[in-house]
Scaffold this motif. Structure first.
Motif, short mmCIF file in Angstrom:
data_model
loop_
_atom_site.label_atom_id
_atom_site.label_comp_id
_atom_site.label_asym_id
_atom_site.label_seq_id
_atom_site.Cartn_x
_atom_site.Cartn_y
_atom_site.Cartn_z
N PHE A 260 -9.70 -22.37 -57.47
CA PHE A 260 -9.55 -23.89 -57.54
C PHE A 260 -9.76 -24.28 -58.87
CE2 PHE A 260 -11.87 -28.02 -57.00
CZ PHE A 260 -10.92 -28.80 -56.37
N LYS A 261 -10.75 -23.80 -59.58
CA LYS A 261 -10.85 -24.16 -61.13
C LYS A 261 -9.51 -24.09 -61.87
CE LYS A 261 -13.78 -23.36 -65.03
NZ LYS A 261 -12.97 -23.22 -65.90
N GLN A 262 -8.53 -23.32 -61.47
CA GLN A 262 -7.41 -23.47 -62.19
C GLN A 262 -6.67 -24.78 -62.10
OE1 GLN A 262 -4.78 -20.08 -61.64
NE2 GLN A 262 -6.46 -18.35 -61.72
N VAL A 263 -6.77 -25.17 -61.13
CA VAL A 263 -6.01 -26.59 -60.41
C VAL A 263 -6.69 -27.72 -61.50
CG1 VAL A 263 -5.47 -28.20 -58.82
CG2 VAL A 263 -5.39 -25.70 -58.37
N ASN A 264 -7.82 -27.69 -61.61
CA ASN A 264 -8.55 -28.66 -62.14
C ASN A 264 -8.58 -28.51 -63.74
OD1 ASN A 264 -10.01 -30.02 -60.35
ND2 ASN A 264 -11.53 -28.57 -60.19
N ASP A 265 -8.40 -27.37 -64.33
CA ASP A 265 -8.06 -27.19 -65.60
C ASP A 265 -6.68 -27.39 -66.10
OD1 ASP A 265 -10.73 -26.17 -65.76
OD2 ASP A 265 -10.20 -24.09 -65.83
N LEU A 266 -5.59 -27.04 -65.44
CA LEU A 266 -4.23 -26.98 -65.53
C LEU A 266 -3.78 -28.20 -65.49
CD1 LEU A 266 -2.95 -23.36 -64.50
CD2 LEU A 266 -3.54 -24.15 -67.08
N HIS A 267 -4.18 -28.90 -64.24
CA HIS A 267 -3.52 -30.06 -63.61
C HIS A 267 -4.42 -31.48 -63.60
CE1 HIS A 267 0.01 -27.71 -62.70
NE2 HIS A 267 -0.79 -26.86 -62.07
N GLY A 268 -5.64 -31.26 -63.98
CA GLY A 268 -6.66 -32.43 -64.04
C GLY A 268 -7.23 -32.41 -62.63
N HIS A 269 -8.38 -33.04 -62.85
CA HIS A 269 -9.27 -33.34 -61.60
C HIS A 269 -8.76 -34.15 -60.43
CE1 HIS A 269 -12.94 -31.41 -63.07
NE2 HIS A 269 -12.43 -31.83 -64.49
N ASP A 270 -7.66 -35.09 -60.78
CA ASP A 270 -7.04 -35.85 -59.74
C ASP A 270 -6.31 -34.91 -59.25
OD1 ASP A 270 -8.06 -37.99 -60.70
OD2 ASP A 270 -6.19 -38.87 -61.83
N ALA A 271 -5.62 -33.90 -59.34
CA ALA A 271 -5.10 -32.83 -58.79
C ALA A 271 -5.79 -32.01 -57.98
CB ALA A 271 -4.30 -32.01 -59.93
N GLY A 272 -6.93 -31.92 -58.17
CA GLY A 272 -8.04 -31.19 -57.54
C GLY A 272 -8.65 -32.09 -56.30
N ASP A 273 -8.68 -33.12 -56.65
CA ASP A 273 -8.92 -34.12 -55.53
C ASP A 273 -7.93 -34.30 -54.40
OD1 ASP A 273 -11.47 -34.56 -56.74
OD2 ASP A 273 -10.75 -36.70 -57.35
N ARG A 274 -6.72 -34.12 -54.84
CA ARG A 274 -5.54 -34.13 -53.98
C ARG A 274 -5.28 -32.80 -53.16
NH1 ARG A 274 -0.85 -34.79 -58.13
NH2 ARG A 274 0.58 -34.04 -56.34
N LEU A 275 -5.66 -31.91 -53.91
CA LEU A 275 -5.83 -30.34 -53.01
C LEU A 275 -6.99 -30.57 -52.03
CD1 LEU A 275 -4.40 -27.84 -53.15
CD2 LEU A 275 -6.24 -26.85 -54.61
N LEU A 276 -8.06 -31.15 -52.34
CA LEU A 276 -9.16 -31.32 -51.40
C LEU A 276 -8.86 -32.16 -50.12
CD1 LEU A 276 -12.36 -31.61 -53.83
CD2 LEU A 276 -11.74 -29.37 -52.31
N LEU A 277 -8.18 -33.02 -50.54
CA LEU A 277 -7.51 -33.93 -49.40
C LEU A 277 -6.66 -33.33 -48.49
CD1 LEU A 277 -7.27 -37.41 -51.38
CD2 LEU A 277 -8.72 -37.07 -49.35
N ALA A 278 -5.63 -32.40 -49.14
CA ALA A 278 -4.65 -31.87 -48.45
C ALA A 278 -5.35 -30.60 -47.34
CB ALA A 278 -3.78 -30.91 -49.25
N LEU A 279 -6.27 -30.18 -47.80
CA LEU A 279 -7.15 -29.30 -47.11
C LEU A 279 -7.90 -29.98 -45.91
CD1 LEU A 279 -8.14 -26.50 -46.28
CD2 LEU A 279 -9.97 -26.60 -48.27
N SER A 280 -8.44 -30.94 -46.36
CA SER A 280 -9.36 -31.78 -45.10
C SER A 280 -8.10 -32.25 -44.19
CB SER A 280 -9.94 -32.91 -45.92
OG SER A 280 -9.14 -34.07 -46.10
N ASP A 281 -6.91 -32.66 -44.70
CA ASP A 281 -5.84 -33.00 -43.54
C ASP A 281 -5.64 -32.01 -42.52
OD1 ASP A 281 -5.96 -35.70 -44.34
OD2 ASP A 281 -4.20 -35.51 -45.80
N LEU A 282 -5.36 -30.65 -43.16
CA LEU A 282 -5.22 -29.41 -42.33
C LEU A 282 -6.26 -29.08 -41.49
CD1 LEU A 282 -3.46 -27.24 -45.12
CD2 LEU A 282 -2.44 -28.35 -43.12
N ILE A 283 -7.72 -29.19 -41.87
CA ILE A 283 -8.91 -29.11 -41.13
C ILE A 283 -8.81 -30.01 -40.06
CG2 ILE A 283 -11.29 -29.17 -41.12
CD1 ILE A 283 -11.28 -28.00 -43.90
N ARG A 284 -8.64 -31.24 -40.37
CA ARG A 284 -8.54 -32.08 -39.22
C ARG A 284 -7.65 -32.21 -38.06
NH1 ARG A 284 -8.63 -35.94 -42.54
NH2 ARG A 284 -10.68 -36.41 -42.92
#
Length: 387
Positions: A260-284
């Motif tokens: 997960f750290k690679q996403v934040n480092d390469l694409h920014g923390h906004d990208a990390g947040d989008r990834l977390l949202l995508a996972l939460s949607d899949l879980i839901r």
């Protein structure tokens, strides 16, 4: 002070104005539409009561019938406020009430007209008030104290106006609308003063309870994903854990995002947040009825399942892992694949605390990491021990 009709009207106008201002101030804080509608209703009662002071001078239109119309509109606003509070959409047929009242104004004058007009007005107010009270039905077996009080006051208020409608049509009823004489009018003013005070208190209490519920919900939610947070999980999990038994076990899945750290480092923390949202949607989307899901913090999530076999828990975890890996590849390019590691355990002992099962799932999660990530390790249990 003698509580003659004139004095009662002054008190009614003053109390309605105070209620309107107070509810408007509350609306300015929370922006709840119901408060604004209720405030507007009390404002109309204030205007109507002030105009009603003219009736002693014989002004029939602006001293009697116009204020009566404002009173009907005020109650309609009370109903609209209750409908907004209960999330109920009112049919357009309720607008026909205004047509009924206007039709009465167009009828020819006669010795019977004043009584008929007061009867129709009372019936309209009774219908609106009772309907508003019935909208406040108990949900999940209970109403908040404020909502229960509001329901009682509206129903009692409506029944009073129903009795008033019946009494005005009695052959020996004393109704003199041009002056302030008449037992029906004086009793109605006394009831109006009491109703305004009780309605304002109940409306405020009702909305405050809704606000407290909303604050509690916010406190229990993860602000990014809107899943339960750690605090809410520890509050809700015991009820689900108590349902577990050897014949009907549950499962706990502890989920962590690989690289997960690679996403934040390469694409920014906004990208990390989008990834977390995508996972939460899949879980839901994958969550079955009666299950719990929460974000523990960072990129760590937990799912609690009830009455589930090891095979079913494994299938849910694997499906979630595959769907997330595919979505992560489509969203961001990284040197190492972004995937999920999942540690899971079955639980069948209702007397064990959540922390016990979290620790067991955490051990399984680290086993998954050691074996190369992007996999799920499930620890079945029998008699409280790992197989």
């Amino acid at each position: 002070m003698v509580l003659d009709p004139f004095t009662l009207l002054v008190i009614t106008a003053a109390m309605a104005a105070a209620s309107a201002l107070y509810l408007a101030a509350e609306w300015g804080i929370v922006r709840e539409r119901s408060l604004l509608l209720w405030s507007a209703g009390f404002a109309l009662v204030t205007v109507g009561s002030s105009l009603a002071l003219l009736r002693s001078s014989g002004y029939m239109l602006f001293g009697i019938w116009f204020p009566n119309g404002l009173l009907i509109v005020a109650h309609w606003l009370f109903l609209a406020g209750v409908a907004g509070f209960t999330r109920v959409r009112l049919p357009h047929a309720w607008w026909l009430l205004a047509v009924v009242w206007l039709a009465m104004l167009l009828l020819p004058d006669g010795p019977w007209w004043s009584k008929a007009m007061m009867c129709v007005q009372s019936l309209l107010i009774a219908l609106i008030a009772v309907r508003a009270g019935l909208l406040l039905r108990p949900q999940d077996g209970a109403l908040s104290v404020g909502a229960a009080q509001l329901r009682f006051v509206l129903l009692a208020h409506g029944l009073f106006y129903l009795a008033k409608a019946v009494s005005t049509m009695a052959p020996d009823a004393i109704v003199n609308l041009a002056s302030f004489r008449g037992a029906v009018i004086q009793i109605s003013l006394v009831e109006g003063v009491m109703a305004i005070m009780l309605l304002a208190m109940s409306m405020t209490g009702t909305e405050r309870h809704r606000r407290e519920e909303r604050i509690a919900q916010i406190a229990a939610r993860d602000p990014l994903t809107a899943l339960d947070n750690r605090r809410a999980l520890y509050l809700r999990a015991p009820q689900l854990l108590e349902q577990a038994s050897p014949a009907s076990p549950g499962a706990l899945l502890l989920i962590d995002i690989d690289h997960f750290k690679q996403v934040n480092d390469l694409h920014g923390h906004d990208a990390g947040d989008r990834l977390l949202l995508a996972l939460s949607d899949l879980i839901r989307a994958a969550l079955p009825q009666g299950a719990l899901a929460a974000r523990l913090g960072g990129d760590e999530f937990v799912i609690l399942l009830r009455n589930v076999s090891g095979a079913a828990a494994q299938a849910l975890g694997q499906g979630l892992r595959e769907a997330f890996a595919q979505q992560a590849r489509a969203m961001f390019a990284t040197p190492e694949p972004v995937s999920l590691s999942i540690g899971a355990t079955l639980f069948d002992q209702p007397d064990m605390e959540l922390s016990h099962w979290l620790k067991r799932a955490d051990e399984a999660l680290y086993a998954s990491k050691r074996k190369g990530r992007d996999r799920m390790e499930l620890v079945p249990v029998a008699n409280g021990r790992a197989d």
